[in-house]
Write a protein that holds these residues in place. Structure first.
Motif, mmCIF file in Angstrom:
data_model
loop_
_atom_site.group_PDB
_atom_site.id
_atom_site.type_symbol
_atom_site.label_atom_id
_atom_site.label_comp_id
_atom_site.label_asym_id
_atom_site.label_seq_id
_atom_site.Cartn_x
_atom_site.Cartn_y
_atom_site.Cartn_z
ATOM 1 N N SER A 62 0.843 -1.186 0.000
ATOM 2 C CA SER A 62 0.000 0.000 0.000
ATOM 3 C C SER A 62 0.881 1.240 0.000
ATOM 4 O O SER A 62 2.041 1.181 0.412
ATOM 5 C CB SER A 62 -0.923 0.010 1.221
ATOM 6 O OG SER A 62 -0.188 0.067 2.418
ATOM 7 N N PHE A 63 0.324 2.330 -0.477
ATOM 8 C CA PHE A 63 1.091 3.570 -0.550
ATOM 9 C C PHE A 63 0.152 4.765 -0.478
ATOM 10 O O PHE A 63 -1.037 4.660 -0.764
ATOM 11 C CB PHE A 63 1.934 3.633 -1.830
ATOM 12 C CG PHE A 63 1.122 3.520 -3.085
ATOM 13 C CD1 PHE A 63 0.646 4.657 -3.713
ATOM 14 C CD2 PHE A 63 0.833 2.284 -3.643
ATOM 15 C CE1 PHE A 63 -0.106 4.567 -4.869
ATOM 16 C CE2 PHE A 63 0.078 2.183 -4.799
ATOM 17 C CZ PHE A 63 -0.393 3.330 -5.412
ATOM 18 N N ARG A 64 0.718 5.908 -0.085
ATOM 19 C CA ARG A 64 -0.052 7.151 -0.028
ATOM 20 C C ARG A 64 -0.269 7.683 -1.439
ATOM 21 O O ARG A 64 0.612 7.602 -2.286
ATOM 22 C CB ARG A 64 0.690 8.206 0.783
ATOM 23 C CG ARG A 64 0.740 7.886 2.242
ATOM 24 C CD ARG A 64 1.520 8.962 2.985
ATOM 25 N NE ARG A 64 1.665 8.593 4.365
ATOM 26 C CZ ARG A 64 1.318 9.369 5.381
ATOM 27 N NH1 ARG A 64 0.849 10.573 5.156
ATOM 28 N NH2 ARG A 64 1.459 8.963 6.616
ATOM 29 N N ILE A 65 -1.460 8.232 -1.651
ATOM 30 C CA ILE A 65 -1.763 8.886 -2.921
ATOM 31 C C ILE A 65 -1.469 10.365 -2.724
ATOM 32 O O ILE A 65 -2.099 11.028 -1.904
ATOM 33 C CB ILE A 65 -3.239 8.677 -3.326
ATOM 34 C CG1 ILE A 65 -3.531 7.186 -3.473
ATOM 35 C CG2 ILE A 65 -3.533 9.425 -4.628
ATOM 36 C CD1 ILE A 65 -4.989 6.875 -3.714
ATOM 37 N N ASP A 66 -0.488 10.858 -3.441
ATOM 38 C CA ASP A 66 -0.057 12.247 -3.303
ATOM 39 C C ASP A 66 -0.701 13.136 -4.362
ATOM 40 O O ASP A 66 -1.389 12.669 -5.260
ATOM 41 C CB ASP A 66 1.468 12.325 -3.414
ATOM 42 C CG ASP A 66 2.155 11.594 -2.270
ATOM 43 O OD1 ASP A 66 1.655 11.664 -1.133
ATOM 44 O OD2 ASP A 66 3.191 10.951 -2.516
ATOM 45 N N ASN A 67 -0.411 14.411 -4.256
ATOM 46 C CA ASN A 67 -0.849 15.422 -5.225
ATOM 47 C C ASN A 67 -2.362 15.529 -5.356
ATOM 48 O O ASN A 67 -2.882 15.720 -6.451
ATOM 49 C CB ASN A 67 -0.218 15.164 -6.605
ATOM 50 C CG ASN A 67 1.289 15.148 -6.540
ATOM 51 O OD1 ASN A 67 1.897 15.965 -5.859
ATOM 52 N ND2 ASN A 67 1.898 14.199 -7.224
ATOM 53 N N LEU A 68 -3.060 15.393 -4.220
ATOM 54 C CA LEU A 68 -4.505 15.554 -4.219
ATOM 55 C C LEU A 68 -4.921 16.959 -3.798
ATOM 56 O O LEU A 68 -6.071 17.340 -3.955
ATOM 57 C CB LEU A 68 -5.162 14.530 -3.277
ATOM 58 C CG LEU A 68 -5.076 13.073 -3.711
ATOM 59 C CD1 LEU A 68 -5.542 12.163 -2.583
ATOM 60 C CD2 LEU A 68 -5.902 12.835 -4.963
ATOM 61 N N GLY A 69 -3.991 17.713 -3.225
ATOM 62 C CA GLY A 69 -4.303 19.053 -2.756
ATOM 63 C C GLY A 69 -5.043 19.069 -1.431
ATOM 64 O O GLY A 69 -5.695 20.049 -1.099
ATOM 65 N N ILE A 70 -4.961 17.976 -0.684
ATOM 66 C CA ILE A 70 -5.588 17.895 0.634
ATOM 67 C C ILE A 70 -4.539 17.436 1.640
ATOM 68 O O ILE A 70 -3.549 16.820 1.277
ATOM 69 C CB ILE A 70 -6.795 16.924 0.654
ATOM 70 C CG1 ILE A 70 -6.375 15.534 0.163
ATOM 71 C CG2 ILE A 70 -7.944 17.473 -0.164
ATOM 72 C CD1 ILE A 70 -7.459 14.491 0.228
ATOM 73 N N GLU A 71 -4.773 17.752 2.906
ATOM 74 C CA GLU A 71 -3.806 17.394 3.935
ATOM 75 C C GLU A 71 -4.002 15.983 4.466
ATOM 76 O O GLU A 71 -3.078 15.386 5.004
ATOM 77 C CB GLU A 71 -3.889 18.387 5.093
ATOM 78 C CG GLU A 71 -3.382 19.759 4.717
ATOM 79 C CD GLU A 71 -3.359 20.699 5.897
ATOM 80 O OE1 GLU A 71 -3.223 20.228 7.032
ATOM 81 O OE2 GLU A 71 -3.482 21.909 5.674
ATOM 82 N N SER A 72 -5.191 15.443 4.325
ATOM 83 C CA SER A 72 -5.488 14.120 4.860
ATOM 84 C C SER A 72 -4.660 13.054 4.152
ATOM 85 O O SER A 72 -4.286 13.199 2.994
ATOM 86 C CB SER A 72 -6.965 13.803 4.705
ATOM 87 O OG SER A 72 -7.731 14.738 5.408
ATOM 88 N N CYS A 73 -4.432 11.981 4.855
ATOM 89 C CA CYS A 73 -3.660 10.865 4.326
ATOM 90 C C CYS A 73 -4.597 9.903 3.607
ATOM 91 O O CYS A 73 -5.459 9.272 4.223
ATOM 92 C CB CYS A 73 -2.955 10.157 5.485
ATOM 93 S SG CYS A 73 -2.027 8.712 4.990
ATOM 94 N N VAL A 74 -4.449 9.809 2.289
ATOM 95 C CA VAL A 74 -5.243 8.876 1.493
ATOM 96 C C VAL A 74 -4.312 7.767 1.024
ATOM 97 O O VAL A 74 -3.241 8.029 0.486
ATOM 98 C CB VAL A 74 -5.912 9.586 0.297
ATOM 99 C CG1 VAL A 74 -6.687 8.589 -0.551
ATOM 100 C CG2 VAL A 74 -6.819 10.701 0.785
ATOM 101 N N ILE A 75 -4.736 6.542 1.247
ATOM 102 C CA ILE A 75 -3.883 5.385 0.992
ATOM 103 C C ILE A 75 -4.572 4.432 0.023
ATOM 104 O O ILE A 75 -5.782 4.225 0.095
ATOM 105 C CB ILE A 75 -3.563 4.662 2.314
ATOM 106 C CG1 ILE A 75 -2.789 5.620 3.233
ATOM 107 C CG2 ILE A 75 -2.766 3.386 2.062
ATOM 108 C CD1 ILE A 75 -2.622 5.134 4.646
#
Length: 98
Positions: A29-42
């Protein structure tokens, strides 16, 4: 649920793992970056599904969730099979934060 009869049971196993290790764990699993939000989406790339016999964690099922560390809370956003779509639905992810 119609297509993957064991999905409810399979998700219970995933939930138990996430209770202990909720953050990203490469390469599974990995974090999804570049969403423009501070929350951690995995995004979890490898989920074992008993309905897909012989594949184990290479079933092709993907799970996207948000992990709110401060609140110790997880929100499931999306689950899909890699053959049904190529990537996560970023609009769907962002709609969960409005």
């Amino acid at each position: 649920m119609k297509k993957y009869k064991t999905l409810k049971e399979d998700l219970e196993v995933v939930k138990k793992v996430m209770e202990i290790l909720p953050d990203a764990r490469p390469p599974f699993s990995f974090r999804i970056d570049n969403l423009g939000i501070e929350s951690c989406v995995i995004k979890v790339k490898k989920i074992a599904c008993k309905s897909l016999k012989g594949n184990g964690v290479n079933s092709g099922l993907r799970l996207v969730y948000a992990y709110f560390k401060e609140e110790d809370r997880i929100v499931f956003i999306e689950m899909y099979h890699k053959n049904d779509k190529e990537n996560e639905d970023r609009d769907r992810i962002l709609n969960n934060f409005k």
